[in-house]
Motif scaffolding. Structure first.
Motif, short mmCIF file in Angstrom:
data_model
loop_
_atom_site.label_atom_id
_atom_site.label_comp_id
_atom_site.label_asym_id
_atom_site.label_seq_id
_atom_site.Cartn_x
_atom_site.Cartn_y
_atom_site.Cartn_z
N PRO A 222 15.28 10.35 -27.25
CA PRO A 222 15.75 9.29 -26.35
C PRO A 222 17.21 9.48 -25.95
N HIS A 335 16.04 2.55 -21.80
CA HIS A 335 14.68 2.04 -21.96
C HIS A 335 13.65 3.08 -21.55
N VAL A 338 13.25 5.67 -24.37
CA VAL A 338 13.22 5.30 -25.79
C VAL A 338 11.88 5.64 -26.43
N ASN A 339 10.85 5.81 -25.62
CA ASN A 339 9.54 6.19 -26.15
C ASN A 339 9.40 7.71 -26.28
N PRO B 183 5.09 7.23 -30.09
CA PRO B 183 6.28 6.66 -29.45
C PRO B 183 6.81 5.44 -30.20
N ASN B 184 8.11 5.25 -30.13
CA ASN B 184 8.73 3.99 -30.50
C ASN B 184 8.77 3.07 -29.29
N GLY B 185 8.89 1.81 -29.55
CA GLY B 185 9.02 0.90 -28.42
C GLY B 185 9.00 -0.56 -28.85
N PHE B 197 11.13 -3.70 -32.59
CA PHE B 197 11.18 -2.31 -32.16
C PHE B 197 10.69 -1.41 -33.27
N ILE B 246 2.74 -1.47 -27.08
CA ILE B 246 3.84 -1.38 -26.10
C ILE B 246 3.33 -1.81 -24.72
N LEU B 258 6.13 2.43 -20.31
CA LEU B 258 6.41 3.21 -21.52
C LEU B 258 5.19 3.34 -22.44
N SER B 261 3.90 6.61 -20.71
CA SER B 261 4.73 7.68 -20.12
C SER B 261 5.22 8.72 -21.13
N PHE B 262 4.88 8.55 -22.42
CA PHE B 262 5.43 9.47 -23.43
C PHE B 262 4.68 10.80 -23.47
N LEU B 411 14.56 6.41 -35.36
CA LEU B 411 15.74 6.26 -34.51
C LEU B 411 16.84 5.47 -35.20
N ARG B 413 17.12 2.38 -35.93
CA ARG B 413 17.48 1.09 -35.34
C ARG B 413 16.23 0.26 -35.13
#
Lengths: 413, 413
Positions: A222, A335, A338-339, B183-185, B197, B246, B258, B261-262, B411, B413
């Motif tokens: 990201p 944003h 981030v994925n 993915p994160n999200g 998140f 997500i 998102l 889109s990963f 990540l 966070r």
């Protein structure tokens, strides 16, 4: 002495800019042009006042100013190689161009490289990779929500937690000046029994600001808020033409498609992000705490004080303030990646319609007419312009976006 | 006589295909490969059984079979120049390749150009221009509508009047074999006070069929139903990986972003449309009259009898029938361009999740588990395969799509 070629003495020097010209030495936006004598040869240029500086020829004319490694980037037929070269190259090239147009010692060498704007044809300045459109104005989203969903909440529950965006069609992004043909399509009023087919009766504009990605990013990594300046090269104006009747019938549940994919106009000039340093401004106060990857309460101010003007057939209809946008471009970039999605050179992401709180600050006709119309007529010409405050009271211009509406083709069905 | 090099005599000739091999002389799909000795050199190949025919070398080996004008197309590092060359060239090249692999007179010349599949690395076979994803299975749309919108109608009112579609991210389309990182999200359950998140907890697959555009079209000139074969080069399998948590939080009102889109995985082989002639089938009966630009009740049958198989960690979980799709690819192409939007070489449009009426014919875990999960775990490997009936009882294969799930990055966070 009227026999002494008065035309020439009356002609202004390219270096004598008009008072307040937004394309002075603090702006220097990049574009791609060709000339009538070699129409197939596209070249990179920089706008300076009412002239275009032929950048491909600059390294030869000023070898001591433009370093040789950059000559190849500047000789390309699109901006993409320069975009991909990264921020330190962008800064070095920009410094060389500023020296070229401001240092009187270079004037003799530079003058032959300046062509009047009227003598060149401007082209789409870069090859667009992915195009993403956001929805970042609270005023716009609220106004549209009230019109499209009168019985629901104006803002969806996610709106203040993430910058809503979607992918648009890259292949129909066109440069300013390209006529916009009214699309045909399906539309269905709530009371109609079935959809009908024909020209959109609710053709609209959307005044937006676009951000052009230069440096690509790596899949699965990201780009945080602080990566914005390393990845984004510059800014353009965008008119995201929208057929409201087609859009209203198609957009549930997967979003806008044919209502927006027929044409998206962008300016011919990409204004470097570095030109907008003085215009940095704090975005509006946020109503909800943001997740850490979007929290920009510390660090550089993410807003930009860009003043947009929308005119139709020469008459100003709105002055949307970009400073009023709830979500910043840096937040949008954070944003979007981030994925783990990667960026490519030439990615374009647009802000969404820019609307301010006042009735004369709305960025589309849907809002300006409260959903009642009238919308665009065949023959209407729409112009977007914008400028930002620069150093020493200068104005920093974005390239204009002009588009004239042509009638829909008769498909005979 | 065990001392007489039994390895070689036991080794099968590339021309002795296994019974029912879906990559026989009626299939001949195109891809792009490199080899360990020249890893940076990408070449076009055609799959034949368990081997890859090096197409770049074919014109030199069989100058009487492959016409000289096509040598340059076949020597390219991507399929794009061949895609852009148009249908008559596609047909001529395909006929030459079929002759090369079926005529015993060419066997000596062709054998050195056949490399075992195990010895090559496969790459994304074409540069993707725009990516559009449709939503064309009535069974899928109904099942998903019931899960995502339990209190509303399962199908939105537009669903049977137009093939719903949206643009996806081209830049994250990856070739089979590429690992898929979770993915994160942001996600928010209805009862949560605010979004949180982290790694998607509902990572899903979508088994789809993709159509690759070869011949571009002209802006403002719609491609009708009868233009399908002139513009579409071939077919691939697509796994449109989806993070349901997500997606559920972000998709109102502008559609998926998102959550999809990963990564989107495509097969390494593009099966020519002409290989699927025998598999043409009538689509299901339509419940509503269609507008003329979508009405395919006359003309060529628009459905394709493709039998897909979805397996996870080697176990078959579903067999979605592509013949059950309500909207055909020709209708999707006609719809996508009816507003004047143009096509570019390399455009990819996918069918949307393929689901049939039976519980073992569903194309995603959301449907297979009725929204309850379990979804994909880290380490899971998903494989999509498909074949269609061909001439003389032959099977026509689509390239497989394999992807293994890797853990989300931390990540911090």
């Amino acid at each position: 002495m009227p026999d002494q070629r008065p035309e020439q003495s009356a002609e202004q020097s390219p270096f004598d800019l008009a008072e307040g010209d937004p394309f002075g030495p603090y702006t220097l936006p990049y574009g791609v042009f060709s000339t009538a004598d070699t129409p197939g040869r596209r070249r990179i240029g920089v706008r300076f006042g009412r002239h275009v500086l032929d950048l491909g020829a600059l390294p030869g004319a000023l070898p001591a100013v433009v370093r040789a490694p950059h000559a190849e980037l500047l000789a390309a037929p699109t901006l993409n190689p320069l975009l991909a070269a990264g921020r330190s190259v962008w800064q070095e090239v920009r410094a060389a161009i500023r020296a070229a147009v401001t240092d009187p010692a270079h004037r003799t060498a530079v003058t032959p490289l300046l062509r009047p704007l009227a003598d060149v044809t401007l082209h789409l300045p870069f090859e667009v990779a992915d195009y993403v459109d956001f929805y970042a104005s609270e005023h716009h989203a609220t106004n549209v929500g009230r019109i499209f969903r009168p019985n629901g909440a104006a803002l969806p529950p996610n709106w203040k937690h993430l910058p809503i965006g979607y992918h648009g069609r890259s292949g129909t992004i066109v440069v300013t000046g390209t006529p916009v043909v009214r699309p045909n399509g399906q539309r269905k009023a709530p009371d109609d029994a079935a959809p009908t087919f024909g020209p959109s009766a609710r053709l609209d504009i959307e005044a937006e600001v676009g951000f052009v990605v230069g440096t690509p990013s790596t899949l699965h990594e990201p780009v945080g808020l602080d990566g914005f300046r390393d990845h984004v090269f510059g800014v353009c104006l965008v008119n995201d033409w929208s057929a409201r009747d087609i859009q209203a019938w198609e957009y549930v549940p997967l979003g806008p498609f044919l209502g927006k994919s027929f044409a998206t106009s962008v300016s011919a000039w990409i204004t470097p992000l570095d030109a907008l340093d003085e215009a940095r401004t704090q975005p509006p106060a946020r109503d909800f705490p943001l997740l850490p990857y979007l929290d920009d309460s510390a660090g550089e101010a993410g807003g930009i004080d860009l003043r947009i003007e929308v005119s139709i057939n020469g008459e100003t209809v709105s002055r949307p303030p970009f400073s009023a946008m709830y979500w910043t471009a840096a937040q949008q970039l954070a944003h979007m990646t981030v994925n783990g999605a990667s960026l490519r050179t030439g990615d374009l992401f647009a802000s969404g319609t820019v609307s301010g709180p006042e009735p004369d600050q709305l960025g589309c006709l849907l809002e300006l007419t409260q959903g009642k119309g009238p919308y665009l007529q065949d023959g209407d010409e729409v112009t977007l312009t914008a400028w930002a405050p620069g150093p020493d009271g200068a104005r920093i211009g974005l390239g204009e976006v002009v588009g004239r509406v042509l009638p829909a083709p008769d498909l005979g069905r």
